[in-house]
Design a protein around this motif. Structure first.
Motif, PDB file in Angstrom:
ATOM      1  N   LEU A 173     -80.557  11.407 -13.778  1.00  0.00           N
ATOM      2  CA  LEU A 173     -81.515  12.129 -14.605  1.00  0.00           C
ATOM      3  C   LEU A 173     -82.632  11.259 -15.171  1.00  0.00           C
ATOM      4  CD1 LEU A 173     -78.807  14.200 -16.512  1.00  0.00           C
ATOM      5  CD2 LEU A 173     -80.252  15.021 -14.646  1.00  0.00           C
ATOM      6  N   GLU A 200     -80.369  13.445 -21.779  1.00  0.00           N
ATOM      7  CA  GLU A 200     -79.822  14.393 -20.815  1.00  0.00           C
ATOM      8  C   GLU A 200     -78.514  13.871 -20.224  1.00  0.00           C
ATOM      9  OE1 GLU A 200     -82.693  15.438 -17.897  1.00  0.00           O
ATOM     10  OE2 GLU A 200     -83.893  16.627 -19.277  1.00  0.00           O
ATOM     11  N   LEU A 257     -81.084  19.134 -12.592  1.00  0.00           N
ATOM     12  CA  LEU A 257     -82.236  18.801 -11.760  1.00  0.00           C
ATOM     13  C   LEU A 257     -82.858  20.057 -11.164  1.00  0.00           C
ATOM     14  CD1 LEU A 257     -80.980  15.617  -9.864  1.00  0.00           C
ATOM     15  CD2 LEU A 257     -82.746  15.726 -11.617  1.00  0.00           C
ATOM     16  N   SER A 296     -82.714  22.984 -12.454  1.00  0.00           N
ATOM     17  CA  SER A 296     -83.344  23.706 -13.552  1.00  0.00           C
ATOM     18  C   SER A 296     -84.729  23.147 -13.845  1.00  0.00           C
ATOM     19  CB  SER A 296     -82.464  23.618 -14.809  1.00  0.00           C
ATOM     20  OG  SER A 296     -83.068  24.267 -15.894  1.00  0.00           O
ATOM     21  N   ARG A 297     -84.874  21.812 -13.763  1.00  0.00           N
ATOM     22  CA  ARG A 297     -86.186  21.195 -13.941  1.00  0.00           C
ATOM     23  C   ARG A 297     -87.177  21.750 -12.925  1.00  0.00           C
ATOM     24  NH1 ARG A 297     -85.204  14.717 -14.014  1.00  0.00           N
ATOM     25  NH2 ARG A 297     -84.124  14.505 -16.020  1.00  0.00           N
ATOM     26  N   THR A 298     -86.728  21.844 -11.679  1.00  0.00           N
ATOM     27  CA  THR A 298     -87.604  22.335 -10.617  1.00  0.00           C
ATOM     28  C   THR A 298     -88.028  23.773 -10.873  1.00  0.00           C
ATOM     29  OG1 THR A 298     -86.493  20.887  -9.021  1.00  0.00           O
ATOM     30  CG2 THR A 298     -87.799  22.698  -8.131  1.00  0.00           C
ATOM     31  N   ARG A 302     -88.221  25.267 -13.698  1.00  0.00           N
ATOM     32  CA  ARG A 302     -89.105  25.364 -14.854  1.00  0.00           C
ATOM     33  C   ARG A 302     -90.417  24.630 -14.619  1.00  0.00           C
ATOM     34  NH1 ARG A 302     -84.399  23.769 -17.671  1.00  0.00           N
ATOM     35  NH2 ARG A 302     -85.376  21.775 -18.155  1.00  0.00           N
ATOM     36  N   GLU A 318     -91.019  21.487 -14.548  1.00  0.00           N
ATOM     37  CA  GLU A 318     -91.235  20.435 -15.536  1.00  0.00           C
ATOM     38  C   GLU A 318     -91.969  19.262 -14.912  1.00  0.00           C
ATOM     39  OE1 GLU A 318     -87.654  19.159 -17.329  1.00  0.00           O
ATOM     40  OE2 GLU A 318     -87.336  21.007 -18.439  1.00  0.00           O
ATOM     41  N   PRO A 326     -92.375  15.817 -13.551  1.00  0.00           N
ATOM     42  CA  PRO A 326     -91.391  14.893 -13.001  1.00  0.00           C
ATOM     43  C   PRO A 326     -91.424  13.555 -13.711  1.00  0.00           C
ATOM     44  CG  PRO A 326     -93.271  15.075 -11.524  1.00  0.00           C
ATOM     45  CD  PRO A 326     -93.461  16.106 -12.605  1.00  0.00           C
ATOM     46  N   GLU A 343     -87.025  10.346  -7.994  1.00  0.00           N
ATOM     47  CA  GLU A 343     -87.466  11.609  -8.573  1.00  0.00           C
ATOM     48  C   GLU A 343     -88.068  12.527  -7.524  1.00  0.00           C
ATOM     49  OE1 GLU A 343     -87.984  14.464 -11.497  1.00  0.00           O
ATOM     50  OE2 GLU A 343     -86.802  12.630 -11.451  1.00  0.00           O
TER      51      GLU A 343
END
Length: 302
Positions: free
Chosen positions: A26, A31, A70, A72-74, A76, A78, A80, A116
């Motif tokens: 992460l 996190e 990870l 969820s980041r994509t 949303r 977010e 990078p 990342e």
């Protein structure tokens, strides 16, 4: 000792390893802590007597939690991690080795930005196999795939990262010597000496956070980085510029007279030259840095 206390004690035996896995996945200490806490909650609500290999079970759980985070980041969209520097561990040389295990060596930090860009499954498979030596038979169930499919994930990840991050000099004495040479050149405003200590393809990444218009910026090449000599001179001549371990290797911490942190600098050294410089000056993240803990020799986390 009741059953829950016994279970908590067994979990604590694996916490350092789990934090290291989650951090490499992460790039965020907060996190990573969240992921490990979720693993504890799942363990606390599981049938403990059905778990044969607790370490393997916990690593699998943390891996799945990180994979979800990870993804969820994509979803949303977010920003990078390459748009901001990874969270940093700052300590005196006598720091707790368990805390330094979060970083292990500067190779990890050099790879974080590169990884990342990997799809979450490739990133997890790469971290678990190439960084922690887990066999494909243990990695495959995390993705509900065969060991052969897990092997393909790792192979694809290797091809993506190959050649993108230089291997830093592993020797701490050599690393400190090069950083000290940089500091001496910066303090003296000696441009020739500064250029001599920089790799031809050196990369500088500076993160001033969202609060400032400039945000994160990147400079590439010896000429461009040496062009920041005036900035380096200002930072190096602060009365409170002091050496420290940053991410387990030689770095610098700058603070104001009243002790407020101004910046943290970390360096990657390759073949006796500085190949990467990272400067964290994000006011929001620096505000959490307690330099009194640094003075006592305890690891301090941004």
């Amino acid at each position: 000792m009741d059953e829950r206390d016994f279970l908590a004690e067994r979990f604590e035996e694996h916490r350092t390893h789990l934090n290291a896995v989650a951090y490499r996945m992460l790039g965020s200490l907060a996190e990573a802590d969240d992921a490990v806490q979720k693993a504890w909650l799942r363990l606390a609500h599981s049938e403990d007597d059905e778990i044969g290999n607790l370490g393997g079970w916990l690593t699998t759980v943390v891996g799945r939690v990180c994979l979800d985070m990870l993804r969820s980041r994509t979803h949303r969209a977010e920003t990078p991690l390459q748009a901001r520097l990874p969270d940093t561990v700052v300590s005196e040389p006598a720091a707790n080795p368990e805390q330094q295990a979060l970083i292990a060596d500067s190779v990890v930090l050099a790879l974080l930005g590169v990884m990342e860009g990997l799809p979450p499954p490739e990133r997890l498979a790469f971290v678990l196999h190439d960084m922690f030596g887990l066999p494909f038979e243990e990695i495959a169930p995390i993705f509900d795939r065969t060991p052969a499919a897990a092997s393909k994930l790792v192979s694809r990840a290797r091809r993506r990262v190959q050649g993108t991050a230089a291997d830093p000099d592993p020797g701490p004495v050599a690393h400190r010597r090069v950083v000290d040479a940089f500091l001496t050149a910066a303090r003296g405003g000696d441009l020739d000496a500064l250029e001599a200590v920089l790799d031809l393809d050196v990369v500088l990444r500076a993160d001033s956070g969202k609060a400032l218009p400039r945000g994160t910026h990147v400079l590439r090449g010896r000429e461009a980085v040496a062009g920041q000599a005036a900035t380096f001179h200002r930072m190096a001549t602060l009365a409170t510029c002091r050496p420290a371990l940053v991410n387990g290797t030689a770095g610098l911490v700058n603070s104001s007279i009243d002790g407020e942190p101004i910046s943290v600098m970390s360096f990657t050294v390759t073949d006796d030259r500085i190949s990467a410089i990272e400067i964290l000056s994000d006011p929001e993240r620096l505000a959490a840095l307690d330099l009194t803990r640094l003075e006592r020799g305890s690891p301090t986390v941004l």
